[in-house]
Design a protein around this motif. Sequence first.
Motif, PDB file in Angstrom:
ATOM      1  N   ASN A   5     -71.888 -17.917  30.694  1.00 54.38           N
ATOM      2  CA  ASN A   5     -71.987 -18.222  29.160  1.00 54.38           C
ATOM      3  C   ASN A   5     -71.750 -17.263  28.283  1.00 54.38           C
ATOM      4  O   ASN A   5     -71.125 -16.846  27.122  1.00 54.38           O
ATOM      5  N   ALA A   6     -72.578 -16.069  28.539  1.00 58.34           N
ATOM      6  CA  ALA A   6     -72.838 -14.864  27.579  1.00 58.34           C
ATOM      7  C   ALA A   6     -71.349 -14.275  27.845  1.00 58.34           C
ATOM      8  O   ALA A   6     -71.268 -13.513  26.799  1.00 58.34           O
ATOM      9  N   GLU A   7     -70.619 -14.102  29.170  1.00 56.17           N
ATOM     10  CA  GLU A   7     -69.557 -13.493  29.139  1.00 56.17           C
ATOM     11  C   GLU A   7     -68.346 -13.995  28.690  1.00 56.17           C
ATOM     12  O   GLU A   7     -67.655 -13.420  27.916  1.00 56.17           O
ATOM     13  N   GLN A   8     -68.122 -15.310  28.808  1.00 59.73           N
ATOM     14  CA  GLN A   8     -67.029 -16.079  28.425  1.00 59.73           C
ATOM     15  C   GLN A   8     -67.090 -16.779  26.899  1.00 59.73           C
ATOM     16  O   GLN A   8     -66.287 -17.059  26.516  1.00 59.73           O
ATOM     17  N   HIS A   9     -68.472 -17.067  26.650  1.00 59.15           N
ATOM     18  CA  HIS A   9     -68.586 -17.751  25.668  1.00 59.15           C
ATOM     19  C   HIS A   9     -69.904 -17.423  24.643  1.00 59.15           C
ATOM     20  O   HIS A   9     -70.502 -18.001  24.018  1.00 59.15           O
ATOM     21  N   GLY A  10     -69.637 -16.104  24.480  1.00 60.49           N
ATOM     22  CA  GLY A  10     -70.767 -15.502  24.121  1.00 60.49           C
ATOM     23  C   GLY A  10     -70.987 -15.426  22.569  1.00 60.49           C
ATOM     24  O   GLY A  10     -72.321 -15.511  21.937  1.00 60.49           O
TER      25      GLY A  10
END
Length: 595
Positions: A5-10
């Motif tokens: 989530n942090a990488e792709q939807h940060g």
Amino acid sequence: MLHRNAEQHGDRPAISVVGDPGPALTWRQVRERVAALARGLADLGVQAGDRVLIMMSSRPEHWLVDLALVHLGALPSTVYATLSADQLAYLAAHSRARLVVLEGAEQLRRWRPVLAQSSTVERVVVLDANAAPPDDPAFVAYDSVLATGAVAHAADPSAFDATWRQVTSQDPVTVLYTSGTTGDPKAVALSHLNVIYQAACLEATVPTPDHADSVAYLPLAHIAERMLGIYNVVYRAGHVHICADPTNLLPALQEVRPASFFGVPRIWEKMATGLQVRVGGLPTEQRAGVQRATDVALTVHKHRETGSPVPADLAGEFAALDDAVLRPIRAILGLDATIWPGSGAAPIPVEVLRTLAGFGVGVLEVWGMTETTGTATINTPDRFRTGTVGRPNLGMEVRVAADGEILVRGPLVCLGYLEDTGAIAPATDPDGWLATGDVGVLDSDGFLTITDRKKELIINSSGKNISPAHVESLIRSNPLVGYVAAIGDRRPYVTALVVLDEEMAPIWARGQGLGVLGYRDLATHPAVVAAIEAVITAANDKLSRPEWVRRFRILTEPWTAESGELTPKLSMRRAVIAARYADVIDAMYADEPSP
């Protein structure tokens, strides 16, 4: 998944508080704070396998602490805010928690006697630093943990990654203590696989979009909120809006307009009553228009329930009436964008479901327990049957034993019960079947109907088996009634203890011209007694003769978790009720009523 989530939807919103004008925490910010907290908690000595008890209200810090502990391989366990010192002492001793996380002065007040006697608790993290004793090294402020951890994480980010990557799908993700309606609470250990599988089932069966908005209003000690408020939000990279005060749920729903909403039965019952009162107060012509719309909606609902196609002319009429009449009414509830309205945790009267369906709110019942990670069976928008709790969830098996008890098996069944030694004992038999304690029947299409709790069945003095839940559900469908306990085990007939609904009873009284009355005055008012008698008479018309409620008493004090008659989940503690009101109960059997 949090890393993903942090990488792709940060930059997407992750956590916010209803009514707070400040920005939401993004997924990138959530992971940064979780990493900092994890490092800070590790500095306090928290290790993989440690049990940590949390007593905090619904707030972002609660979510963050929980996730930080999970990344350390520890077992977070949220405890209900209403527990007494004795109950907390049991949990502290059983869990052997070395660390406790508290919110502030109120939580510390409840914990003080426990901390003074505990041989295991070494450190206490307190969110409100002003509430902690200033010179006691056992207490540390949340902000201090966060700040210390942030420095450590900045200096060596690899330490955090190395720790959480050691966690496996079979490791426990949480321990939840059951409410203990019939004894000491059990410590249910759920795995990462359990909760992610449940989230995947919801994704496959309930057509809600990714990154959807949701409202969290139940305590995180409740499996439903844990699943929907934490794990499903992480799985779908959603945006959870925390409603810290459940009394503000309606404004929260109006603000968020969630795609899905899980309501415990009392929420739906109050909504149904509110809609009926609102419509009943409309001018005659408008009321007739709403009635027409609800009739059409119910007809469409019944077509969908039976799987029969909705005729084109009926579908067109419904679409027009829904847009013009029903959707604006649902908007008042904040449910105009809701695709999946769900209900569980307790029985809900069929009359309530029908009322709501008439307004286009097709509430779908689910069934399960903490030991099944929430839902074991589920009604879905494309396949449901009103009055049942649905069909087995994906991958789950359900069968009914010879004595009527429901048995379940599958990937949603918990790891087992945490023992005070730290070991986890199986909750199932050698073949993997979990005995649920619920009694029910499966129909030919695989839909399950719950009839009662196995230990709560009434066997009257004639040997007749009676379901108290069935009797109670019929009586409780009236908005005047908050709780009702059917009595009759080893007795000649059924009686009932009735508790008025603290919100609806005063409204009803004013509508009847009785003025403003307190609870005790309402409970003894002849008009209220007559109204409850009419409710019970109507319920008896739908019951078999042995199930008839022959006598009742309206109690002059409400039931609460604090007073002991209810669990923190607001289920009735029947043993407590039977003991506390023994004299009242005995008086109802003092002489035989006329048949």
